[in-house]
Design an enzyme around this catalytic site. Structure first.
Site, PDB file in Angstrom:
ATOM      1  CB  SER A 133      -1.051  -0.059   1.194  1.00  0.00           C
ATOM      2  OG  SER A 133      -1.734  -0.999   1.467  1.00  0.00           O
ATOM      3  CB  ILE A 157      -6.854   7.946  -0.338  1.00  0.00           C
ATOM      4  CG1 ILE A 157      -8.289   9.065   0.191  1.00  0.00           C
ATOM      5  CG2 ILE A 157      -7.399   6.779  -1.210  1.00  0.00           C
ATOM      6  CD1 ILE A 157      -9.624   8.527   0.462  1.00  0.00           C
ATOM      7  CD  GLU A 158      -4.239   0.666   3.252  1.00  0.00           C
ATOM      8  OE1 GLU A 158      -3.475  -0.451   3.355  1.00  0.00           O
ATOM      9  OE2 GLU A 158      -5.212   1.014   4.129  1.00  0.00           O
ATOM     10  CG  LEU A 159      -4.344   4.618  -3.624  1.00  0.00           C
ATOM     11  CD1 LEU A 159      -3.799   5.753  -4.905  1.00  0.00           C
ATOM     12  CD2 LEU A 159      -6.071   4.497  -3.987  1.00  0.00           C
TER      13      LEU A 159
END
Length: 151
Positions: free
Chosen positions: A108, A119-121
């Site tokens: 992440s 916001i974690e991608l």
């Protein structure tokens, strides 16, 4: 009762236009207009409804505060996501780091949206998690012979 999936979440925001633009331009979501001109962001089979802080429509969450959400989105390629963030001049606040996802380990990066939401991608990792559990016939017993190779 058995829950089957999450349909949508609602983000309370200071500026619907600014937030919508960010999620469209940076994360590639599609804006949709529904019910009385309300705006949402669509991706995959999910939706994020955008709710202005001064909305008076009921029912509402007991407390509404922009910037208090922590959302994780799965991506096909974290490298591509990082490149897109760089092209959009979005600061990565942490990562890449390994985390535990709902169905697999994930790699992440973290960013913030215009309201400060985290916001974690994340890219799912194809790994096998080792376990001590073995089928009954394969458990080692005192004095047992090692399994023989067929080679």
């Amino acid at each position: 009762m058995r829950l089957v999936s999450l349909d949508h979440v609602v983000l309370t925001v200071h500026d619907v236009e600014r937030t919508s633009r960010f999620y469209q331009d940076v994360l590639g979501m599609e804006e949709i207009i529904f019910g009385g001109g309300r705006r949402a962001l669509h991706f995959g089979q999910q939706k994020i409804n955008l709710q202005p802080i001064d909305v008076s429509q009921e029912p509402l969450a007991k407390e509404q505060m922009p910037g208090t959400a922590d959302l994780c989105f799965l991506v096909e390629s974290l490298d591509a996501a990082i490149a897109r963030l760089g092209a959009a001049s979005v600061t990565i606040v942490e990562g890449p780091v390994f985390r535990t996802g709902a169905s697999s380990p994930i790699l992440s990066v973290y960013i913030r949206d215009p309201d400060g939401n985290l916001i974690e991608l994340s890219q799912p990792q194809d790994v096998v998690i080792a376990s001590d559990e073995r089928p009954e016939g394969l458990k080692k017993t005192k004095g047992a012979e090692k399994p023989k190779s067929n080679r």
